[in-house]
Design an enzyme around this catalytic site. Structure first.
Site, mmCIF file in Angstrom:
data_model
loop_
_atom_site.group_PDB
_atom_site.id
_atom_site.type_symbol
_atom_site.label_atom_id
_atom_site.label_comp_id
_atom_site.label_asym_id
_atom_site.label_seq_id
_atom_site.Cartn_x
_atom_site.Cartn_y
_atom_site.Cartn_z
ATOM 1 N N GLN A 148 58.290 -1.684 114.573
ATOM 2 C CA GLN A 148 59.140 -1.786 115.754
ATOM 3 C C GLN A 148 58.366 -1.339 116.996
ATOM 4 O OE1 GLN A 148 62.746 -2.392 115.280
ATOM 5 N NE2 GLN A 148 62.783 -2.693 117.452
ATOM 6 N N PHE A 149 57.565 -2.246 117.560
ATOM 7 C CA PHE A 149 56.757 -1.892 118.722
ATOM 8 C C PHE A 149 57.611 -1.503 119.922
ATOM 9 C CE2 PHE A 149 57.545 -6.303 119.724
ATOM 10 C CZ PHE A 149 57.590 -6.344 121.120
ATOM 11 N N THR A 150 58.875 -1.931 119.935
ATOM 12 C CA THR A 150 59.733 -1.642 121.079
ATOM 13 C C THR A 150 60.085 -0.154 121.186
ATOM 14 O OG1 THR A 150 61.733 -2.212 119.849
ATOM 15 C CG2 THR A 150 60.690 -3.979 121.136
#
Length: 150
Positions: free
Chosen positions: A78-80
């Site tokens: 989950q790069f966000t």
């Protein structure tokens, strides 16, 4: 490295209509890799995740870890989690690690959990995923590994 951890009754990840990872009771981990993260952060965060006492004992107190409760872990990249929203209305992700750096570290985190005796399912790195979960509690905890000095 950041992990948003949710205690779940069940969780699954679907990619293009097919379930690619699913667990029963345990932890859903949304895992973000930031610039400067490396194997040490993956090991640290895996140990912290595995030992986090967020499962209830017979008296209803948070005294058991996912290891002690016999639960599984579903890891979803989950790069966000590295969104910077301080300016404007569109998040910036410049603090997130590049995919070629992040993917091996997500896998290292999962392998470290497996080495600690946990059953681990995974999402698919870089794919558009649909994540389904039943949050148990709800219990949601944010963990962050300290970045090693350069």
């Amino acid at each position: 490295m950041r992990a948003l951890i949710q205690r779940v009754s069940e969780a699954s990840v679907t990619v293009q209509g097919s379930v690619v990872g699913a667990i029963g009771p345990g932890l859903l981990v949304l895992l973000g890799v930031g610039q400067g993260d490396g194997p040490a952060e993956a090991q640290f965060l895996a140990a912290k995740t595995a030992g986090l006492r967020i499962f209830s004992d017979a008296a209803g107190k948070f005294n058991h870890s996912v290891q002690e409760s016999g639960g599984s872990v579903l890891v979803v990249s989950q790069f966000t989690l590295y969104a910077d929203t301080r300016k404007g209305r569109r998040p910036s992700f410049v603090r997130a690690a590049a995919p070629e750096v992040a993917q091996p570290l997500v896998e290292a985190y999962a392998e470290a959990l497996r080495a600690l005796g946990l059953t681990v399912a995974m999402g698919r790195f870089g794919a558009m995923m649909q994540v389904a979960l039943v949050n148990d509690g709800p219990v949601t905890i944010m963990l962050e590994a300290p970045v090693a000095p350069s």
